[in-house]
Scaffold this active site. Structure first.
Site, short mmCIF file in Angstrom:
data_model
loop_
_atom_site.label_atom_id
_atom_site.label_comp_id
_atom_site.label_asym_id
_atom_site.label_seq_id
_atom_site.Cartn_x
_atom_site.Cartn_y
_atom_site.Cartn_z
N ASP A 1 41.53 110.95 45.31
CA ASP A 1 41.62 109.97 45.96
C ASP A 1 41.42 109.72 46.97
O ASP A 1 42.17 110.66 48.31
CB ASP A 1 43.33 109.37 46.17
CG ASP A 1 43.68 109.17 44.63
OD1 ASP A 1 42.71 109.26 43.88
OD2 ASP A 1 45.20 108.60 44.24
N ASP B 1 46.19 100.70 34.60
CA ASP B 1 47.03 101.58 35.00
C ASP B 1 48.16 100.29 34.22
O ASP B 1 48.09 99.03 34.09
CB ASP B 1 47.31 100.80 36.56
CG ASP B 1 46.29 101.28 37.59
OD1 ASP B 1 45.89 102.43 36.86
OD2 ASP B 1 46.65 101.15 38.54
#
Lengths: 255, 211
Positions: free
Chosen positions: A11, A130
């Site tokens: 990330d 997600d």
């Protein structure tokens, strides 16, 4: 025999690798180019970069990072985070990414999946999902969230997975929001339900804490690949150590 | 000159980076003259074979590539760069390709996940300089939904299992074509590029027209 892939996830925020819990509480974890090179030498099978800031200036930083990584890392690279258009995708692919991952943009504009697949080929288009368990649902159900896990959509994750594959997604990156960053194991039920429902490869994400978790999601969850961040970045486990363990358990793994 | 053909394929940069890192300076080009004058031609590829054929046609590259290969000069085709050598492909309805290698490109059987995506072993069927220093059964990175079936199976130099045996590397003289992506296959992939370039540079240009 096709091997199962071990994929470290980086990330990236303001040009640095960070990692948080359930999408918040970010901690610094290093320089993306250095980490990518390190994982390449360690035997990672692929790398995923998620640009979690994604303002226009930072997007340029990300393009730059991808260019530098692709000069020294000769394995597949997936880039995602904030990609909204065909042009955004093209920039990343030209910078050296092999695949682009879209999440919120896919929900807001389903045509983007089809257009991207037509333009660059399905193999380039990863749809990231997600998913969060719907409380007390029996049999279990999961809801799709967008905007880095902030916005519930009311969309059923299983239905959405089938839909995006129909539209041209070549791979799914499936994250369990309940498990992400907590290192308590993948959501096996979620991963298996989706993997059995679609014809494309599924990357399991969210929850890896110990090597046993990766084994479980590959075998019971029927995942084609596993994504993990925390357990690698902080040196808790090495990729080579995890691969050795999985090979001992009889999983086909590249050494 | 090592020519890397630019016809709009997305992963061009990775191929250029791989060749660069080995210490060579390839020329990225879409010029027919460059193709005809090259010591070696590398045709990278992702996407669909029919689109690739259309792009090559639009750039007037079909005939130069055909001639380059027919003259027995060193060509390395990657993924789509392998598939377009065949007679025709099933992808997106049947489309004609270069027909330099008799045979068809077909859809993978739906038994396993499609695309065939990830690292898989290449079983070497012959001894060939392209395999120098590459152990048998090495893993290479694949991503494809269609596979090539040459009529002449003696051209299949390497095979990979994915519910059926797939022709993962094909050779015919100075022609080498891989279904996998060596530029994404770590050290063994770089080795394959190096082997190809060394092979190409060792080929005497005069001998190519000897007959």
């Amino acid at each position: 025999m096709l091997t199962k892939r071990i994929i470290p996830c980086l990330d990236v925020k303001d040009g640095r690798v960070v990692k948080g819990k359930s999408f918040v509480e970010l901690r610094d974890a290093g320089d993306p180019v250095e980490l990518a090179s390190f994982y390449y030498k360690e035997g990672a099978d692929e790398l995923v970069f998620l640009d979690i800031t994604a303002t226009p200036e930072e997007r340029n930083t990300m393009v730059d990072i991808v260019e530098r990584i692709s000069e020294e890392v000769f394995m597949p690279l997936t880039v995602g985070g904030g990609l909204r258009s065909i042009d955004d995708m093209r920039r990343m692919l030209l910078a050296g990414a092999d695949k682009v991952s879209i999440n919120t943009a896919a929900v807001l504009d389903q045509c983007l999946i089809r257009e991207g697949a037509n333009k660059f080929g399905s193999q380039c288009i990863v749809v990231a999902i997600d998913a969060k368990r719907v409380a007390e649902s029996r049999p279990p159900k999961w809801e799709v969230y967008t905007h880095s896990g902030q916005e519930p959509t009311g969309i059923d994750a299983l239905e959405w997975a089938k839909k995006v594959v129909e539209l041209g997604a070549g791979e799914l990156l499936l994250t369990s929001m309940d498990a992400d960053g907590h290192q308590v194991g993948y959501d096996i039920e979620l991963i298996r339900a989706v993997s059995e429902a679609v014809s494309v490869p599924v990357i399991a994400s969210g929850g890896a804490g110990i090597p046993e978790d990766l084994y479980q999601v590959l075998v019971l969850g029927k995942a084609d690949a596993v994504l993990a961040a925390s357990i690698f970045h902080y040196g808790t486990y090495t990729i080579s150590g995890i691969k050795k363990y999985l090979i001992e358990q009889g999983i086909p793994i590249r050494v | 000159m090592i020519a890397i053909v630019d016809y709009g394929a997305g992963n061009l940069r990775s191929v250029v980076n791989a060749v660069h890192t080995l210490g060579y300076r390839p020329k990225v080009t879409s010029s027919p003259e460059d193709v005809l004058n090259a010591r070696a031609v590398i045709l990278p590829g992702v996407g669909a074979a029919a689109d690739t054929m259309a792009n090559l046609k639009a750039l007037d590259l079909v005939n130069p590539i055909r001639r380059f290969i027919s003259d027995g000069r060193p060509y390395l085709g990657i993924c789509i760069g392998l598939q377009i050598l065949f007679t025709s492909t099933e992808e997106g309805g049947w489309h004609e390709c270069l027909d330099l290698i008799p045979g068809l490109v077909r859809k993978l059987p739906p038994k396993l996940k499609i695309p065939h995506m990830g690292w898989n072993q290449v079983k070497q069927r012959i001894s060939h300089p392209i395999f120098n220093g590459i152990p048998d059964d090495s893993n290479f990175y694949f991503v494809h939904s269609y596979y090539a079936e040459p009529d002449d199976i003696s051209l299949v130099s390497g095979e990979t299992e994915y519910s059926i045996p797939i022709c993962s590397i094909l050779t015919r003289g100075n022609l080498v074509a891989t279904q996998f992506h060596p530029e994404k296959s770590g050290e063994v992939g770089l080795r394959l590029y190096d082997n190809f370039i060394k092979m190409a540079l060792a080929t005497k240009i005069s001998s190519l027209h000897a007959d």
